[in-house]
Structure formats: structure tokens, C-alpha cells
Design an enzyme around this catalytic site. Structure first.
Site, PDB file in Angstrom:
ATOM      1  N   LYS A   1     -13.363  -0.680   6.525  1.00 15.97           N
ATOM      2  CA  LYS A   1     -13.997  -1.405   5.422  1.00 15.97           C
ATOM      3  C   LYS A   1     -15.027  -2.398   5.934  1.00 15.97           C
ATOM      4  O   LYS A   1     -16.149  -2.445   5.432  1.00 15.97           O
ATOM      5  CB  LYS A   1     -12.944  -2.144   4.588  1.00 15.97           C
ATOM      6  CG  LYS A   1     -11.582  -1.492   4.549  1.00 15.97           C
ATOM      7  CD  LYS A   1     -11.437  -0.436   3.492  1.00 15.97           C
ATOM      8  CE  LYS A   1     -10.221   0.415   3.778  1.00 15.97           C
ATOM      9  NZ  LYS A   1      -9.591   1.048   2.674  1.00 15.97           N
TER      10      LYS A   1
ATOM     11  N   ASP B   1      -0.743  -5.810   9.110  1.00 14.84           N
ATOM     12  CA  ASP B   1      -1.764  -4.808   8.789  1.00 14.84           C
ATOM     13  C   ASP B   1      -2.987  -5.582   8.308  1.00 14.84           C
ATOM     14  O   ASP B   1      -2.941  -6.222   7.256  1.00 14.84           O
ATOM     15  CB  ASP B   1      -1.216  -3.892   7.682  1.00 14.84           C
ATOM     16  CG  ASP B   1      -2.227  -2.842   7.239  1.00 14.84           C
ATOM     17  OD1 ASP B   1      -3.338  -2.778   7.816  1.00 14.84           O
ATOM     18  OD2 ASP B   1      -1.897  -2.072   6.313  1.00 14.84           O
TER      19      ASP B   1
ATOM     20  N   TRP C   1       0.860  -1.185   0.000  1.00 13.47           N
ATOM     21  CA  TRP C   1       0.000   0.000   0.000  1.00 13.47           C
ATOM     22  C   TRP C   1       0.902   1.244   0.000  1.00 13.47           C
ATOM     23  O   TRP C   1       1.784   1.347   0.860  1.00 13.47           O
ATOM     24  CB  TRP C   1      -0.882  -0.037   1.250  1.00 13.47           C
ATOM     25  CG  TRP C   1      -1.877   1.061   1.369  1.00 13.47           C
ATOM     26  CD1 TRP C   1      -2.714   1.521   0.393  1.00 13.47           C
ATOM     27  CD2 TRP C   1      -2.151   1.841   2.539  1.00 13.47           C
ATOM     28  NE1 TRP C   1      -3.507   2.527   0.898  1.00 13.47           N
ATOM     29  CE2 TRP C   1      -3.181   2.749   2.208  1.00 13.47           C
ATOM     30  CE3 TRP C   1      -1.637   1.846   3.834  1.00 13.47           C
ATOM     31  CZ2 TRP C   1      -3.697   3.664   3.121  1.00 13.47           C
ATOM     32  CZ3 TRP C   1      -2.155   2.747   4.735  1.00 13.47           C
ATOM     33  CH2 TRP C   1      -3.177   3.648   4.385  1.00 13.47           C
TER      34      TRP C   1
ATOM     35  N   ALA D   1      -6.734  -4.950   7.268  1.00 13.51           N
ATOM     36  CA  ALA D   1      -7.708  -3.884   6.985  1.00 13.51           C
ATOM     37  C   ALA D   1      -8.941  -4.406   6.264  1.00 13.51           C
ATOM     38  O   ALA D   1      -9.884  -3.648   6.038  1.00 13.51           O
ATOM     39  CB  ALA D   1      -7.046  -2.794   6.151  1.00 13.51           C
TER      40      ALA D   1
HETATM   41  C1  LMR Z   1      -6.964   2.240  -0.627  1.00 15.68           C
HETATM   42  O1  LMR Z   1      -5.905   1.609  -0.660  1.00 15.68           O
HETATM   43  O2  LMR Z   1      -7.528   2.655  -1.654  1.00 15.68           O
HETATM   44  C2  LMR Z   1      -7.626   2.510   0.691  1.00 15.68           C
HETATM   45  O3  LMR Z   1      -6.921   1.919   1.726  1.00 15.68           O
HETATM   46  C3  LMR Z   1      -7.900   3.945   0.909  1.00 15.68           C
HETATM   47  C4  LMR Z   1      -6.679   4.770   1.145  1.00 15.68           C
HETATM   48  O4  LMR Z   1      -6.663   5.480   2.157  1.00 15.68           O
HETATM   49  O5  LMR Z   1      -5.750   4.734   0.346  1.00 15.68           O
END
Ligand code: LMR
Length: 394
Positions: free
Chosen positions: A243, A208, A127, A210
Site C-alpha cells: 500500500k 502486522d 483481517w 500494512a
Molecule cells: C484488504 O483487506 O482489502 C486488502 O488487504 C487486500 C486483501 O488482500 O484482502
């Protein structure tokens, strides 16, 4: 002083969200930011959340401060949801945080506070916000291979080879389930191998999680994190409620730190409270209280689980449909990985040029690395997307 500031690079995901909003075309498809949408394109407030909120508004008699770590009842309910009975509660320190991102940030600060030299290992890719927070804090970072661009599955051999260089006290950041951005996940045996390796090296896992409940089910999605928790002397976990409870804007998350024993748990707990105080003082309460009310009430919990299960199955159905459409239109099975991926995202392996063409020519918005949010689709848009993917030559 302020004249010294320079333009910050935009967050790619949030920038895309704005571009989509600004696009006047009617037939546009938003597969960008990781927000669940139903078939009508709406991100609904979940039924159990609505009910709990109504009760809360009716019964809440004060808005006075809670505690620096939030309401302990929230931590307990979330610890049970994520960790089950995999670890003795007497070893788990926990603090509520502003969302999962807040938990990541506080977790990294905890690491830095304990050991400035510890390297944090991240999957390649991960991410993007993991990378920017780590860089912003100046935490030493290493990467391990994760995604096989050919099979679109996990490059497990590459991952384990890279993790050979992990040192005692280093931290390995893992996605608990529904890997963001790829959608490719570790199997149960692979989690065991990772645990064996971390145990042998004395490295600390930082998980993590999520998207619990978005992949194979609430329990199944927690099996990796629980396996690690049952074995590792130390571990850090960042859990998001954004989420799976659909409470994105309420900023609801939990940071947990598993200590080797009750004494060190006390110290970790005090440090989490201290770090919260330095950064924002008290964590937001509304979303946390709503989540705790749902988890601790059998009727609300059953309703929440049923709705979450519908969401999960809806996404799996869209995956199947898209893989089928692509099989027919491309005359090949090269997109079957979409049905094997889990969670909200799949990285489909389009080039940046193809991603741009998808956006400009077809009004399909996905992140530049070709991550698409499956929940941005519905039964009617799947064939349109499949045709567009084949048209641009992915
Ligand atoms: C994403 O990866 O799109 C979500 O986790 C929202 C974000 O805050 O980036």
C-alpha cells in the site's frame, strides 16, 4: 484424487471485487478491496517507483538468484523504516516475503515451528485472511475484543480483560496502525499498557503493519510497533510495502523476528531462510529492490514521502467531508467517528441487510461487515454515499 476436492468458500473481499467489475451500472462506487485510488479512480504507480524501475531496467545486469532471505539491503532499509532505532539491529532477523500476506504466513509458520502449542490471539474483528491462514495451518487461536460497536472506537477495557488469559509463550497479533477492518486504533498510552501486560505475562507480540504512512504519518504510525520493539525480548513483525509504495502486484513484504540476543538472532535468521526455502525458495526481488532504491536515495525518498503524504491527506480530507455530509443529512453527530478513524478503512456499523441494500439499490460496494475503503471515494461521490447511508437507515 482431484475428484476428492470440494468447493472452497470464496474470499469475501476478492469476491466483492469481482462483483463490482461485473456490475454494468455507471454510477457504482467501489469501497471494497483495500487498494488506494486517486480522485479519478485510478491506482497510480507512484512517481518514485516509476523512476526507480526505469533505473533498475537500465542498470540491472543479472536476474540470478539473490539469497533465500532476499537482498539484505532491502531488509536493512525496511527495518529502519518500520523500527527506526528502537531496537539493536543485532537482535533483528529478517527475510523478504511475497507481500505482507507472505510475511504473515511465514511468521505463523515460524511460531508453529518454534512451539506447536502456542496460541495466537487475534482482535475481534481482524483481517479475514488472518483467520483463514491461522485455521489452514491449524494454529491454536483465541480472540480478544477490540471494537466497540456503539462508539465505533476501540473497546480497550474489553481487550485488556480478554488478554488477561494470555499465557507465557502465547502470541498476540496486533495491527501496527490503521486497523483493518475497523479503522479504530490504540492511543500511545494504550500501546504502553499493552506492552506492560505482554511484558508481565511473557507473551510475544506479532505486529502486522500494512498501512504505515496512511494514518497519522510515517513516524507516527510506527510509534506503537517501535514502543513494543524497544521493550520486548521477543517480537515478530510482518511489514507490507503493497500500500505505502503502491506495489500491490509485485508482492513485496518483510518478516522480522526480534530475538533476545545476537545468538538467538542467528538461529531465527537461519530458520527464516529455511522456511522460505520450504515454501517458495527465493522471495520476489523486483518490488523489494525498487523499495530499497527509494529508501536509500534521498531524492527518491523525498519524492515518495511527498506523494504518500498527499495520499494520506487526501484520505483524511475525504473522512472530514463524509463526516460533515453525514452530520448534515442525519442531523446528528453519530458518524463523527469516521473523521476520527485512521487509514483506508472504517467500519460504519451497517447491518448485512443495509450493506446489501447499499449495493443493490445504490451501487455502493462495501464488505459485508460494513467496512468501507475511504480511498474508493472522491469529492463528488462523498455526498452520494452519505445520502445512500442515510437512506438505508444506518
Ligand atoms: C484488504 O483487506 O482489502 C486488502 O488487504 C487486500 C486483501 O488482500 O484482502
Amino acid at each position: 484424487m482431484l475428484t476428492e476436492l470440494t468447493q472452497q468458500p470464496p474470499d469475501k473481499i476478492l469476491e466483492l471485487m469481482q462483483m463490482f467489475r461485473d456490475d454494468p451500472r455507471e454510477r457504482k462506487i467501489d469501497l471494497g478491496v483495500g487498494v488506494y485510488k486517486n480522485a479519478e479512480g485510478v491506482t497510480p504507480v507512484m512517481r518514485a517507483v516509476k523512476t526507480a524501475e526505469a533505473q533498475l531496467v537500465r542498470d540491472q545486469g543479472t536476474k540470478a538468484y539473490t539469497s533465500l532471505i532476499g537482498d539484505p539491503a532491502f531488509s536493512t532499509a525496511m527495518r529502519r523504516l518500520v523500527l527506526g532505532d528502537s531496537v539493536d539491529a543485532g537482535r533483528v532477523a529478517a527475510a523478504a516475503t511475497p507481500g505482507g500476506t507472505g510475511a504473515i504466513r511465514q511468521g505463523l509458520e515460524l511460531i508453529q515451528y518454534a512451539d506447536r502449542d502456542a496460541s495466537v490471539w487475534v482482535s475481534s474483528p481482524t483481517w479475514p485472511n488472518h483467520l483463514t491462514i491461522i485455521k489452514y495451518l491449524g494454529v491454536p487461536m483465541r480472540e480478544y475484543r477490540y471494537f466497540d460497536a456503539t462508539t465505533r472506537g476501540v473497546d480497550f477495557a474489553g481487550m485488556m480483560e480478554d488478554l488477561k488469559d494470555v499465557k507465557k509463550g502465547d502470541v498476540v497479533l496486533l495491527h501496527g496502525c490503521c486497523h483493518n477492518p475497523t479503522g479504530a486504533n490504540l492511543t500511545g498510552d494504550q500501546w504502553t499498557e499493552v506492552a506492560d501486560h505482554l511484558e508481565a505475562t511473557g507473551a510475544v507480540p506479532f505486529v502486522d503493519i500494512a498501512y504505515q504512512g496512511f494514518g497519522d504519518g510515517l513516524e507516527e504510525d510506527a510509534s506503537g510497533v517501535r514502543h513494543l520493539a524497544s521493550r520486548m525480548p521477543e517480537m515478530i513483525i510482518a511489514a507490507s510495502c503493497s500500500k505505502n509504495f503502491g506495489v500491490y502486484r509485485e508482492r513485496t513484504g518483510l518478516l522480522m523476528a526480534i530475538a533476545p540476543d545476537a545468538k538467538f538472532k542467528g538461529e531465527a535468521q537461519a530458520t527464516l531462510a529455511f522456511l522460505n526455502r520450504q515454501n517458495f525458495s527465493f522471495p520476489p526481488d523486483h518490488g523489494a529492490r525498487v523499495v530499497q532504491m527509494i529508501l536509500d536515495d534521498s531524492a527518491l525518498r523525498a519524492d515518495w514521502q511527498a506523494e504518500l503524504e498527499d495520499v494520506r491527506k487526501g484520505m483524511l480530507g475525504l473522512r472530514e467531508q463524509l463526516a460533515n455530509e453525514l452530520r448534515q443529512r442525519s442531523n446528528s453527530d453519530r458518524f463523527d467517528f469516521i473523521a476520527r478513524h485512521r487509514g483506508m478503512f472504517s467500519r460504519i456499523g451497517a447491518t448485512p441487510e443495509q450493506v446489501l441494500e447499499l449495493r443493490e439499490k445504490h451501487g455502493v460496494y462495501m464488505v459485508g461487515d460494513s467496512r468501507m475503503n475511504i480511498a474508493g471515494l472522491n469529492a463528488a461521490t462523498v455526498p452520494i454515499l452519505a445520502q445512500a447511508i442515510v437512506d438505508v437507515g444506518v
